[in-house]
Design a protein around this motif. Sequence first.
Motif, PDB file in Angstrom:
ATOM      1  N   VAL A   1       0.807  -1.216   0.000  1.00  0.00           N
ATOM      2  CA  VAL A   1       0.000   0.000   0.000  1.00  0.00           C
ATOM      3  C   VAL A   1       0.841   1.266   0.000  1.00  0.00           C
ATOM      4  CG1 VAL A   1      -0.189   0.194   2.509  1.00  0.00           C
ATOM      5  CG2 VAL A   1      -2.051   1.040   1.055  1.00  0.00           C
ATOM      6  N   TRP A   2       2.083   1.175   0.463  1.00  0.00           N
ATOM      7  CA  TRP A   2       2.941   2.358   0.472  1.00  0.00           C
ATOM      8  C   TRP A   2       3.301   2.806  -0.950  1.00  0.00           C
ATOM      9  CZ3 TRP A   2       4.358   5.720   4.164  1.00  0.00           C
ATOM     10  CH2 TRP A   2       4.068   5.390   5.490  1.00  0.00           C
ATOM     11  N   LEU A   3       3.103   1.958  -1.936  1.00  0.00           N
ATOM     12  CA  LEU A   3       3.347   2.369  -3.319  1.00  0.00           C
ATOM     13  C   LEU A   3       2.362   3.445  -3.784  1.00  0.00           C
ATOM     14  CD1 LEU A   3       4.248  -0.991  -5.090  1.00  0.00           C
ATOM     15  CD2 LEU A   3       5.729   0.999  -4.743  1.00  0.00           C
ATOM     16  N   LEU A   4       1.319   3.658  -2.988  1.00  0.00           N
ATOM     17  CA  LEU A   4       0.419   4.769  -3.304  1.00  0.00           C
ATOM     18  C   LEU A   4       1.155   6.113  -3.239  1.00  0.00           C
ATOM     19  CD1 LEU A   4      -2.846   3.709  -1.437  1.00  0.00           C
ATOM     20  CD2 LEU A   4      -2.438   3.737  -3.907  1.00  0.00           C
ATOM     21  N   VAL A   5       2.264   6.161  -2.495  1.00  0.00           N
ATOM     22  CA  VAL A   5       3.080   7.381  -2.483  1.00  0.00           C
ATOM     23  C   VAL A   5       3.609   7.670  -3.888  1.00  0.00           C
ATOM     24  CG1 VAL A   5       5.146   8.473  -1.541  1.00  0.00           C
ATOM     25  CG2 VAL A   5       3.694   7.068  -0.059  1.00  0.00           C
ATOM     26  N   ALA A   6       4.053   6.618  -4.587  1.00  0.00           N
ATOM     27  CA  ALA A   6       4.526   6.785  -5.966  1.00  0.00           C
ATOM     28  C   ALA A   6       3.391   7.237  -6.878  1.00  0.00           C
ATOM     29  CB  ALA A   6       5.139   5.484  -6.471  1.00  0.00           C
ATOM     30  N   VAL A   7       2.193   6.687  -6.648  1.00  0.00           N
ATOM     31  CA  VAL A   7       1.035   7.123  -7.436  1.00  0.00           C
ATOM     32  C   VAL A   7       0.751   8.601  -7.178  1.00  0.00           C
ATOM     33  CG1 VAL A   7      -1.437   6.792  -7.838  1.00  0.00           C
ATOM     34  CG2 VAL A   7       0.053   4.806  -7.459  1.00  0.00           C
ATOM     35  N   GLY A   8       0.848   9.006  -5.907  1.00  0.00           N
ATOM     36  CA  GLY A   8       0.649  10.413  -5.579  1.00  0.00           C
ATOM     37  C   GLY A   8       1.681  11.304  -6.256  1.00  0.00           C
ATOM     38  N   CYS A   9       2.928  10.837  -6.323  1.00  0.00           N
ATOM     39  CA  CYS A   9       3.974  11.610  -7.012  1.00  0.00           C
ATOM     40  C   CYS A   9       3.645  11.759  -8.491  1.00  0.00           C
ATOM     41  CB  CYS A   9       5.329  10.932  -6.839  1.00  0.00           C
ATOM     42  SG  CYS A   9       6.025  11.053  -5.179  1.00  0.00           S
ATOM     43  N   TYR A  10       3.116  10.691  -9.092  1.00  0.00           N
ATOM     44  CA  TYR A  10       2.744  10.773 -10.510  1.00  0.00           C
ATOM     45  C   TYR A  10       1.617  11.782 -10.728  1.00  0.00           C
ATOM     46  CZ  TYR A  10       0.832   9.620 -15.045  1.00  0.00           C
ATOM     47  OH  TYR A  10       0.350   9.712 -16.323  1.00  0.00           O
ATOM     48  N   LEU A  11       0.600  11.744  -9.876  1.00  0.00           N
ATOM     49  CA  LEU A  11      -0.503  12.703 -10.002  1.00  0.00           C
ATOM     50  C   LEU A  11      -0.002  14.131  -9.791  1.00  0.00           C
ATOM     51  CD1 LEU A  11      -3.331  10.786  -8.097  1.00  0.00           C
ATOM     52  CD2 LEU A  11      -3.042  11.044 -10.582  1.00  0.00           C
ATOM     53  N   PHE A  12       0.920  14.294  -8.866  1.00  0.00           N
ATOM     54  CA  PHE A  12       1.517  15.613  -8.633  1.00  0.00           C
ATOM     55  C   PHE A  12       2.279  16.084  -9.871  1.00  0.00           C
ATOM     56  CE2 PHE A  12       5.161  18.183  -7.231  1.00  0.00           C
ATOM     57  CZ  PHE A  12       4.504  19.204  -6.569  1.00  0.00           C
ATOM     58  N   ALA A  13       3.050  15.179 -10.492  1.00  0.00           N
ATOM     59  CA  ALA A  13       3.797  15.538 -11.700  1.00  0.00           C
ATOM     60  C   ALA A  13       2.848  15.903 -12.838  1.00  0.00           C
ATOM     61  CB  ALA A  13       4.702  14.373 -12.119  1.00  0.00           C
ATOM     62  N   TRP A  14       1.771  15.133 -13.004  1.00  0.00           N
ATOM     63  CA  TRP A  14       0.805  15.407 -14.078  1.00  0.00           C
ATOM     64  C   TRP A  14       0.140  16.762 -13.866  1.00  0.00           C
ATOM     65  CZ3 TRP A  14      -4.490  16.217 -14.256  1.00  0.00           C
ATOM     66  CH2 TRP A  14      -5.094  16.153 -15.525  1.00  0.00           C
ATOM     67  N   THR A  15      -0.271  17.042 -12.639  1.00  0.00           N
ATOM     68  CA  THR A  15      -0.904  18.328 -12.345  1.00  0.00           C
ATOM     69  C   THR A  15       0.065  19.489 -12.566  1.00  0.00           C
ATOM     70  OG1 THR A  15      -2.315  17.257 -10.685  1.00  0.00           O
ATOM     71  CG2 THR A  15      -2.137  19.649 -10.582  1.00  0.00           C
ATOM     72  N   SER A  16       1.315  19.304 -12.152  1.00  0.00           N
ATOM     73  CA  SER A  16       2.312  20.358 -12.329  1.00  0.00           C
ATOM     74  C   SER A  16       2.586  20.608 -13.804  1.00  0.00           C
ATOM     75  CB  SER A  16       3.608  19.978 -11.611  1.00  0.00           C
ATOM     76  OG  SER A  16       3.407  19.846 -10.226  1.00  0.00           O
ATOM     77  N   TYR A  17       2.608  19.540 -14.600  1.00  0.00           N
ATOM     78  CA  TYR A  17       2.839  19.707 -16.041  1.00  0.00           C
ATOM     79  C   TYR A  17       1.691  20.477 -16.684  1.00  0.00           C
ATOM     80  CZ  TYR A  17       3.719  18.633 -20.924  1.00  0.00           C
ATOM     81  OH  TYR A  17       3.921  18.743 -22.281  1.00  0.00           O
ATOM     82  N   ARG A  18       0.466  20.144 -16.314  1.00  0.00           N
ATOM     83  CA  ARG A  18      -0.683  20.890 -16.852  1.00  0.00           C
ATOM     84  C   ARG A  18      -0.614  22.356 -16.428  1.00  0.00           C
ATOM     85  NH1 ARG A  18      -3.290  18.419 -20.881  1.00  0.00           N
ATOM     86  NH2 ARG A  18      -4.973  19.905 -20.476  1.00  0.00           N
ATOM     87  N   SER A  19      -0.153  22.610 -15.218  1.00  0.00           N
ATOM     88  CA  SER A  19       0.017  23.990 -14.773  1.00  0.00           C
ATOM     89  C   SER A  19       1.090  24.696 -15.592  1.00  0.00           C
ATOM     90  CB  SER A  19       0.398  24.022 -13.284  1.00  0.00           C
ATOM     91  OG  SER A  19      -0.632  23.474 -12.484  1.00  0.00           O
ATOM     92  N   ALA A  20       2.158  23.958 -15.950  1.00  0.00           N
ATOM     93  CA  ALA A  20       3.206  24.543 -16.789  1.00  0.00           C
ATOM     94  C   ALA A  20       2.657  24.915 -18.160  1.00  0.00           C
ATOM     95  CB  ALA A  20       4.374  23.561 -16.925  1.00  0.00           C
ATOM     96  N   VAL A  21       1.799  24.087 -18.720  1.00  0.00           N
ATOM     97  CA  VAL A  21       1.195  24.388 -20.021  1.00  0.00           C
ATOM     98  C   VAL A  21       0.309  25.630 -19.919  1.00  0.00           C
ATOM     99  CG1 VAL A  21      -0.416  23.548 -21.780  1.00  0.00           C
ATOM    100  CG2 VAL A  21       1.313  22.001 -20.820  1.00  0.00           C
ATOM    101  N   ALA A  22      -0.475  25.721 -18.840  1.00  0.00           N
ATOM    102  CA  ALA A  22      -1.319  26.905 -18.647  1.00  0.00           C
ATOM    103  C   ALA A  22      -0.467  28.158 -18.490  1.00  0.00           C
ATOM    104  CB  ALA A  22      -2.218  26.709 -17.421  1.00  0.00           C
TER     105      ALA A  22
END
Length: 308
Positions: A213-234
């Motif tokens: 279940v601790w691998l959810l931290v990696a999933v959270g990092c991926y969601l954070f990266a995706w959100t940050s990339y979309r913010s960079a595009v905006a």
Amino acid sequence: MSTPDVLTLRIGSRFLIVTLFPNLVFALLIGALMFAGAPSHRPDWHRLEQRLQDLSVVGVVLLGVSVLAFSVALHPLNYTLVQLMEGYWRGLPFGDQLQRSAEARGNLYRRELRRRGANGADVAALLYWLPPGNNPVRPTMLGNVLFAGEVRAGSRYGYWTEVVWPRLMPLLSDQIRSQLGDARNQLDAAARLASVGLLGVLTTTLLLIQYDVWLLVAVGCYLFAWTSYRSAVAAARRFSQGLAVAFDLHHLALWDALSLDRPADLDVEYETRAELLTRLFRDEHDLEPDERATFKYLPPPPPCPPCP
């Protein structure tokens, strides 16, 4: 506040936002997981709390100095990082092949959008943020937005933005320059956070691969990266719009600063004068003598009369 003070303040705030803060976020995440026991033990909140209580002031200072030194060393690489996220991969292992393949798919996508026509608002919006004309489509959304914005900013008046922009930038008003600087800082900070998120995915996966279940931290990092990339595009879209405004309001100031007569109208500027000026900036040997003769210097303004 003097100009050097303002410049120092801007450089300092850019370093804090774009470089130091993302590095600090990454260091705190990985440090917390390691203090909690990873990778040799299953992470435990009580272990983390105990390790934090045992951490001395000297340890905190050393950690802070290490992050600061690392950030100073990496700060000049921010431009390279953004270029990689734009899709400039040539020079990397297999980068040429990857970039050509991505550009080929992008060009097919643009042709399909053009075939469907730009009558629909959605299709028109998608085409607007792709490189205009026959310019190659970039491998990433961020690269397409920045390249399309750069090309359109100057080409509407006949200028090549990448050549003219360094000469036009010093002539901008303080308000326009501040808006562009803020948008660029937001873009670079979001891009840096996206890269930190992707690095966090890799690092946390290696640290936590054994602990379900601790691998959810990696999933959270991926969601954070995706959100940050979309913010960079905006942020890239805001920067591109600011770049267009800078040309709209100040492109004629370039002629004034050079003591050259302005183009008679927009048609003359677009068809001949802007292209000649751009070619002059790029390489003075690119102009024929009769073309250089079209640039007429204006006489200096008369001195102001003495005050009574």
